[in-house]
Write a protein that holds these residues in place. Sequence first.
Motif, PDB file in Angstrom:
ATOM      1  N   ARG A 234       0.812  -1.270   0.030  1.00  0.00           N
ATOM      2  CA  ARG A 234      -0.044  -0.014  -0.073  1.00  0.00           C
ATOM      3  C   ARG A 234       0.878   1.332   0.097  1.00  0.00           C
ATOM      4  NH1 ARG A 234      -3.287   1.848   4.966  1.00  0.00           N
ATOM      5  NH2 ARG A 234      -3.099   3.615   3.698  1.00  0.00           N
ATOM      6  N   GLU A 321      -9.332   5.440  10.836  1.00  0.00           N
ATOM      7  CA  GLU A 321      -9.431   4.244   9.985  1.00  0.00           C
ATOM      8  C   GLU A 321      -8.098   4.129   9.089  1.00  0.00           C
ATOM      9  OE1 GLU A 321     -12.350   2.418   6.689  1.00  0.00           O
ATOM     10  OE2 GLU A 321     -12.757   4.205   7.400  1.00  0.00           O
ATOM     11  N   ASP A 322      -7.703   5.074   8.560  1.00  0.00           N
ATOM     12  CA  ASP A 322      -6.291   4.883   7.847  1.00  0.00           C
ATOM     13  C   ASP A 322      -5.261   4.601   8.736  1.00  0.00           C
ATOM     14  OD1 ASP A 322      -4.800   5.531   5.299  1.00  0.00           O
ATOM     15  OD2 ASP A 322      -3.954   7.048   6.393  1.00  0.00           O
ATOM     16  N   ASN A 324      -5.418   2.748  11.439  1.00  0.00           N
ATOM     17  CA  ASN A 324      -5.509   1.648  11.783  1.00  0.00           C
ATOM     18  C   ASN A 324      -5.202   0.337  10.625  1.00  0.00           C
ATOM     19  OD1 ASN A 324      -6.353   2.102  14.005  1.00  0.00           O
ATOM     20  ND2 ASN A 324      -8.697   1.948  13.772  1.00  0.00           N
ATOM     21  N   ASP A 325      -5.562   1.132   9.317  1.00  0.00           N
ATOM     22  CA  ASP A 325      -4.967   0.181   8.201  1.00  0.00           C
ATOM     23  C   ASP A 325      -3.555   0.211   8.102  1.00  0.00           C
ATOM     24  OD1 ASP A 325      -5.328  -1.182   5.980  1.00  0.00           O
ATOM     25  OD2 ASP A 325      -6.109   0.350   4.814  1.00  0.00           O
ATOM     26  N   GLU A 328      -1.987  -2.422  10.709  1.00  0.00           N
ATOM     27  CA  GLU A 328      -2.529  -3.829  10.392  1.00  0.00           C
ATOM     28  C   GLU A 328      -1.633  -4.223   9.261  1.00  0.00           C
ATOM     29  OE1 GLU A 328      -4.111  -5.905  12.000  1.00  0.00           O
ATOM     30  OE2 GLU A 328      -4.882  -4.478  13.288  1.00  0.00           O
ATOM     31  N   SER A 329      -1.485  -3.309   8.165  1.00  0.00           N
ATOM     32  CA  SER A 329      -0.436  -3.538   6.994  1.00  0.00           C
ATOM     33  C   SER A 329       0.954  -3.719   7.470  1.00  0.00           C
ATOM     34  CB  SER A 329      -0.695  -2.716   6.001  1.00  0.00           C
ATOM     35  OG  SER A 329      -2.007  -2.750   5.451  1.00  0.00           O
ATOM     36  N   LYS A 402      -4.150  -2.042  -2.514  1.00  0.00           N
ATOM     37  CA  LYS A 402      -3.712  -3.151  -1.594  1.00  0.00           C
ATOM     38  C   LYS A 402      -3.720  -4.675  -2.132  1.00  0.00           C
ATOM     39  CE  LYS A 402      -6.297  -1.833   1.612  1.00  0.00           C
ATOM     40  NZ  LYS A 402      -6.981  -1.894   3.097  1.00  0.00           N
TER      41      LYS A 402
END
Length: 421
Positions: A234, A321-322, A324-325, A328-329, A402
């Motif tokens: 990403r 949200e971004d 958290n993304d 996680e990534s 992604k």
Amino acid sequence: MSFFPGPSGPLVHTSIQEQRDRWERKRSRTARELVQTEQRYCQQLELVTTYFVEILKAKGTLRQDIRESIFSSIKSIHSVNQSLLVHLENGYFGRGFDQFCPQLYHYKTYVDNIHNASKVLKIQLKRNKAFRRFKKLQEDRPEFNNCKLEELLQLPTQRIHQYKYFLQDLTENTSPDNPEFLQLSRAVTSVSEVSRRIQDNARSHENHLQLCRVQKLLKGQKTKVLAAGRWYIREGWLRMVPRKGAETKPKMFFLFSDMLLQAKRCSPLHPTSGDKFVGQHAYPLQECTVEKVFGHTRSQGGLLSLTFPQAKLLLMSSDQEDLNDWFESLSSAIRKLQSNSTVVHRRDELCRKPLHAAPDSHNTPSSSNTPGRKRNMVSAKPDERVLAPPAGQEDIAPKRMKLVDTPVQSPEAATSSCVIL
């Protein structure tokens, strides 16, 4: 006196028979659809082999190597499927696929070449006027029914996926006592293997396009993104928080399976590179740790703390949200990279042999009389990462994307320190 049949009475027998009848109806419906679609598929393959492969060979419009690059093994596939169709039309589904599956290597050859075939076809349509005119004339024939050559060349890969579901339905609705059950089960396994191969090839091709796109976004050739085994995950903007309380600075980050690349945008006034980036740092993920930092953004987004052997980053985003993304990534990429490294390290330890045999207790001289021996040491230094040269770059809109299933990166592809570009 009323009669109620017991557990093994007529009602149970009727229920079993009804279930078998349902299976047979489903099987007949699937078999009928399989035969009809196979007839149409063979007709379309015949259009390609007759009106393109054979005529192009006779006319000499394309060189043999170019013709083989575009059409690959489609002629052999057509021959194999004609034999399969004869068995299917006669109702011999198990026998037909039992003879068809050993010929699947023609499909493997075709699917491995499908992206190269598409590329060569585009080049020929752009450069070869005679071939471009020939293609249009053939596609205008009524037999083609407005089908384009590009669509027809994709049919074998699509058909493999269809076979997978047809065979699964036939197997599920065939009694294990039926002689065809084992034949159909073997066919499901063989076709599923080719289907996975197609999906893996598609993911690899998409990843290559993403790497080429990012490479094209970076100014100059100093920052190398194209590398064997590297996968794009990403990208996006994050704000770097400096250590000494200065203002945060927005930076573009590109996350790959083995590294995090930090870049800054070129000056918008630059005549040729206004929309490009300059690579600043490449942080390897092999020995990285990532964690969230709470209580510093007043519930508006958050901070990520990334610790490397020789560097530490604080990255902020106002979008929860971004953030958290990103967390996680990053966590997933680091976990997969380190897990794979651990597996390889343990395998090396198990495979390592002793340097010398155990000495014989009766023939071993005393330590005082034995001259010192220099042992041969085995170097444990991993091979250096080999970076692939930039390939042909494709134009893709620069947007955040992604890959859901990111394959594990090999441990040799990561280093243990920050690289300053």
